[in-house]
Scaffold this active site. Sequence first.
Site, PDB file in Angstrom:
ATOM      1  N   CYS A  77      36.441 -12.476  -2.661  1.00  0.00           N
ATOM      2  CA  CYS A  77      36.148 -13.914  -2.688  1.00  0.00           C
ATOM      3  C   CYS A  77      35.102 -14.235  -3.755  1.00  0.00           C
ATOM      4  CB  CYS A  77      35.701 -14.376  -1.313  1.00  0.00           C
ATOM      5  SG  CYS A  77      36.993 -14.098  -0.064  1.00  0.00           S
ATOM      6  N   THR A  78      34.195 -13.316  -3.988  1.00  0.00           N
ATOM      7  CA  THR A  78      33.210 -13.492  -5.054  1.00  0.00           C
ATOM      8  C   THR A  78      33.907 -13.482  -6.410  1.00  0.00           C
ATOM      9  OG1 THR A  78      31.433 -12.534  -3.723  1.00  0.00           O
ATOM     10  CG2 THR A  78      31.150 -12.479  -6.122  1.00  0.00           C
TER      11      THR A  78
END
Length: 194
Positions: free
Chosen positions: A73-74
């Site tokens: 997600c980063t």
Amino acid sequence: MKFSAILSSVLVGSAAAFAPAPKLVSASALNLAIGETAPDFSLQDQNGKTVTRSSIKKPLVVYFYPADSTPGCTIQAETFDGRIQEIRKEFGADVVGISGQDVESKQKFAEELGLSFSILADEGDKVRKSFGVPRAAFGLFPGRVTYVLDKEGVCQFVYDDLADAASHVDAAADKLAEMKPAKGGNPLAGFFSR
């Protein structure tokens, strides 16, 4: 504590190995299909601002991601942020990311990455469910799905790939480029196509 961290790492790594190949979905088993109007929503972003889908009158990339501050997600958020100016300027569009964590988590995640677009808190996953985003990896994780909506909020594109988070950005940008009106066309064409 170490055991749970190791178990989580093994599960996430194992889940990625069994994740399906990227899917470009034209008609889908997902609740929101191409040609359907996206459900309306009003959610708070990392700055406490309420973002309402129906008030956005330009193309919108809505991407659902599993959780703030996780590796995939980063990468996805950083990749969208790296292209946000291009998306806004070249395509006249905007981007919102949505996951189930609270506003405080969004603030921390956005601050860590210096994000310049809204990530929205969908506590209870009500919006995720209204879009019909499936769970991934045998139901263990919230899914990672990107929708491209036109300026009327009609779904033009669905991209589903849990394993390759960064690929969502290119897939969305490619669809936005395809949706972009051609420059130098007949300025009266809009009057005759109704």
